[in-house]
Design an enzyme around this catalytic site. Structure first.
Site, PDB file in Angstrom:
ATOM      1  N   HIS A  63       0.839  -1.199   0.000  1.00 23.65           N
ATOM      2  CA  HIS A  63       0.000   0.000   0.000  1.00 23.65           C
ATOM      3  C   HIS A  63       0.874   1.249   0.000  1.00 23.65           C
ATOM      4  O   HIS A  63       2.021   1.246   0.471  1.00 23.65           O
ATOM      5  CB  HIS A  63      -1.022   0.014   1.140  1.00 23.65           C
ATOM      6  CG  HIS A  63      -0.478  -0.032   2.530  1.00 23.65           C
ATOM      7  ND1 HIS A  63       0.004   1.088   3.184  1.00 23.65           N
ATOM      8  CD2 HIS A  63      -0.378  -1.048   3.429  1.00 23.65           C
ATOM      9  CE1 HIS A  63       0.381   0.758   4.415  1.00 23.65           C
ATOM     10  NE2 HIS A  63       0.173  -0.532   4.592  1.00 23.65           N
ATOM     11  N   GLU A  91      -4.660   2.540   2.708  1.00 19.64           N
ATOM     12  CA  GLU A  91      -4.942   1.304   3.438  1.00 19.64           C
ATOM     13  C   GLU A  91      -5.135   1.556   4.923  1.00 19.64           C
ATOM     14  O   GLU A  91      -5.991   0.952   5.566  1.00 19.64           O
ATOM     15  CB  GLU A  91      -3.792   0.309   3.213  1.00 19.64           C
ATOM     16  CG  GLU A  91      -3.997  -1.061   3.853  1.00 19.64           C
ATOM     17  CD  GLU A  91      -3.434  -1.182   5.262  1.00 19.64           C
ATOM     18  OE1 GLU A  91      -3.716  -2.194   5.933  1.00 19.64           O
ATOM     19  OE2 GLU A  91      -2.716  -0.257   5.703  1.00 19.64           O
ATOM     20  N   ASP A 114       2.834  -6.843   3.447  1.00 23.01           N
ATOM     21  CA  ASP A 114       2.482  -5.983   4.571  1.00 23.01           C
ATOM     22  C   ASP A 114       2.541  -6.692   5.913  1.00 23.01           C
ATOM     23  O   ASP A 114       1.995  -6.221   6.902  1.00 23.01           O
ATOM     24  CB  ASP A 114       1.073  -5.408   4.347  1.00 23.01           C
ATOM     25  CG  ASP A 114       0.792  -4.185   5.202  1.00 23.01           C
ATOM     26  OD1 ASP A 114       1.751  -3.596   5.724  1.00 23.01           O
ATOM     27  OD2 ASP A 114      -0.393  -3.825   5.343  1.00 23.01           O
ATOM     28  N   HIS A 136       2.939   2.194  13.571  1.00 22.60           N
ATOM     29  CA  HIS A 136       1.902   3.159  13.959  1.00 22.60           C
ATOM     30  C   HIS A 136       2.316   3.992  15.168  1.00 22.60           C
ATOM     31  O   HIS A 136       1.474   4.685  15.748  1.00 22.60           O
ATOM     32  CB  HIS A 136       0.548   2.473  14.235  1.00 22.60           C
ATOM     33  CG  HIS A 136      -0.040   1.763  13.067  1.00 22.60           C
ATOM     34  ND1 HIS A 136      -1.320   1.260  13.068  1.00 22.60           N
ATOM     35  CD2 HIS A 136       0.466   1.480  11.845  1.00 22.60           C
ATOM     36  CE1 HIS A 136      -1.568   0.677  11.901  1.00 22.60           C
ATOM     37  NE2 HIS A 136      -0.477   0.801  11.143  1.00 22.60           N
ATOM     38  N   ASP A 181       0.338   4.365   1.408  1.00 23.60           N
ATOM     39  CA  ASP A 181       0.298   5.336   2.504  1.00 23.60           C
ATOM     40  C   ASP A 181       1.025   4.840   3.745  1.00 23.60           C
ATOM     41  O   ASP A 181       1.332   3.659   3.887  1.00 23.60           O
ATOM     42  CB  ASP A 181      -1.155   5.676   2.855  1.00 23.60           C
ATOM     43  CG  ASP A 181      -1.972   4.449   3.258  1.00 23.60           C
ATOM     44  OD1 ASP A 181      -1.779   3.376   2.637  1.00 23.60           O
ATOM     45  OD2 ASP A 181      -2.806   4.548   4.177  1.00 23.60           O
TER      46      ASP A 181
END
Length: 489
Positions: free
Chosen positions: A76, A145, A169, A460, A78
């Site tokens: 992905h 995503e 991922d 994250h 982003d």
């Protein structure tokens, strides 16, 4: 960042260094899209862009491998934009400041974007590295995503031609993922009644709970980490209950799929209660350090003075009490562990974001489960809670899980190649996080899929880091698989 290009595999790391220089948070992928399109044109690779921003790059086989089955590599575009409070960084403008720290690549005060930037770099590197041998290749790069799998939801049938797909991922080298959790967003909102500041309240305080690790609400939800919002509200509900204070503002977290690292509340009180408040803050700090010993090492709970001008109003007593009670009893964390897959979370929910806007307080949850009925049960529980407290709610963004296929030929091939390369068995895994493969199965039900990747810790969060050796091992496994796919037909 120039030092990244000295790492191996060289082509992959050079491309990742480029990616770090290009702002690409979710829903702001214009510049990374332009980079990929320019990259394809420069290397004479066919590239298409669909109606939702997905990109598809196609390249013919290496000479002599034209009869190999086509393989799609997928990543992905982003990244998650998270930074420490004291870090000055604009994710729409500033490059990620990546650096090498021993065995790891990290970023200065922000997320690194190794999720999924390393995977993205690897797919592009396959297309241009002359040492890579492959059959027909498709590279699918999906949009946004991290904030609802926008690109995967919008993927149309008949665009991909490949029989096999490798998602890049995953975040644990040595593990082959063949299934993932589904998820759904749940939003609660409550109007706030406001009042003038009580006359006897002459002291204005901001409470700040910071220093928590945060992390991925799928991969890290079982690690016993603190949710900053829940911990701050616990203090207001338990420790500060004997103080006559009034809530003015409260907020915590910034993404529904990230465990909140920081939370803040503005309160008013009488100066004579300030000493008692400070005693309670110290006591609560000690409580948290004891309860989270071994899990959280940098918890910081503090109070700072605000001016009268900074605090315009407070919540009415009814709103004040209802909001604290509601958030205090808000469910959060692991609901149930899987009985089929040892050590894997079956069902969880993350109270990811709490904020006030337009005289309304909103809480955003992300619910995940490997079992659709269990996910539905958590939704039902939140509906019941909402109805008991007369709270508005909204359900959105539901996406399916990825049902494991124990007979997957691609899974067996990747497993065999891992054994041959590293003389140890790869683990066949199901991940509690959401992977786009579940959504791909709707328009492409017969495509055989696996997910692999390097070791990425604390995605994250600003503590995100990727293990350098694991990137090289992931790359070797990817190339060995592409070279051997003829065995699949």
């Amino acid at each position: 960042m120039a030092m990244l290009s000295t790492l191996s595999p060289n082509t992959l790391w050079k491309i990742f260094s480029d990616i770090c220089n290009i702002p690409h948070p979710s829903h702001h992928e214009e510049m990374i899209t332009k980079y990929v399109v320019d990259f394809a044109n420069r290397n004479k690779i066919k590239v298409e862009v669909d109606q939702v921003g997905n990109l598809l790059l196609t390249k013919p086989a290496t000479p002599g491998m034209e009869n190999y089955p086509s393989v799609a590599l997928q990543a992905h575009l982003d990244m998650v934009p998270q930074k420490n409070e004291d870090t000055k960084h604009d994710f729409l403008v500033d490059p990620i400041q990546a650096y090498i720290d021993g065995d790891w690549v990290k970023a200065k005060g922000t997320t690194l974007g190794a999720d999924n930037g390393i995977g993205l770099a690897s797919t592009l590197a396959v297309l241009v590295d002359p040492a890579v041998e492959h059959g027909p290749i498709e590279v699918l790069l999906t949009a946004s995503e991290e904030t609802g799998m926008v690109g995967a939801f919008g993927l149309k049938p008949n665009w991909l031609k490949s029989q096999f797909l490798i998602n890049t991922d995953s975040e644990d080298e040595g593990e082959i993922f063949v299934g993932c959790a589904g998820g759904v967003d749940f939003k609660q909102s409550l109007p706030i009644g406001y009042a003038l500041i009580p006359e006897h309240h002459d002291t204005f305080i901001q409470l700040s709970l910071k220093g928590l690790k945060g992390g991925h609400s799928g991969c890290d939800i079982h690690l016993g980490l603190g949710n900053a919002t829940k911990l701050l509200v616990r203090f207001l509900a338990e420790y500060a209950a004997d103080i006559n204070f009034r809530l003015s503002e409260i907020s915590g977290g910034s993404l529904r799929n990230a465990i909140p690292r920081e939370a803040f509340a503005a309160i008013t009180l009488n100066k004579q209660d300030l000493a008692k408040l400070n005693e309670m803050i110290s006591a609560y700090q000690a409580t948290l350090e004891n309860e989270y010993a071994g899990a959280e090492t940098s918890i910081s709970f503090s109070a700072t003075n605000l001016t009268r001008e900074q605090v315009k109003r407070v919540m009415e007593q009814d709103s004040h009490k209802k909001i604290i009670d509601w958030l205090h009893c808000a469910p959060n964390g692991v609901v149930r562990m899987s009985k089929q897959f040892a050590g894997v979370v079956e069902t969880s929910l993350n109270l990811g974001v709490v904020y006030i806007k337009d005289d309304k307080i909103t809480a955003n949850y992300l619910i995940r489960s490997l079992v659709d009925s269990a996910k539905d049960n958590v939704v039902s529980m939140l509906i019941s809670q909402s109805q008991l407290a007369s709270i508005e709610y909204q359900i959105s963004g539901g996406y399916p899980g990825w049902q494991p296929d124990p007979q997957s030929p691609l899974m067996q091939l990747v497993k065999d190649k891992y054994k041959a390369l590293f003389n140890q068995e790869a683990k066949i895994m199901v991940i509690h996080a959401g992977l786009e493969c579940g959504l791909f199965k709707k328009p492409y039900p017969h495509v055989d899929m696996v997910s692999i990747g390097p070791t990425i810790v604390s995605p994250h969060s600003p503590d995100e880091k990727v293990n350098i050796k694991s990137v090289e091992q992931y790359w070797k496994l990817l190339l060995a698989t592409l070279k051997a796919v003829k065995q699949l037909v």
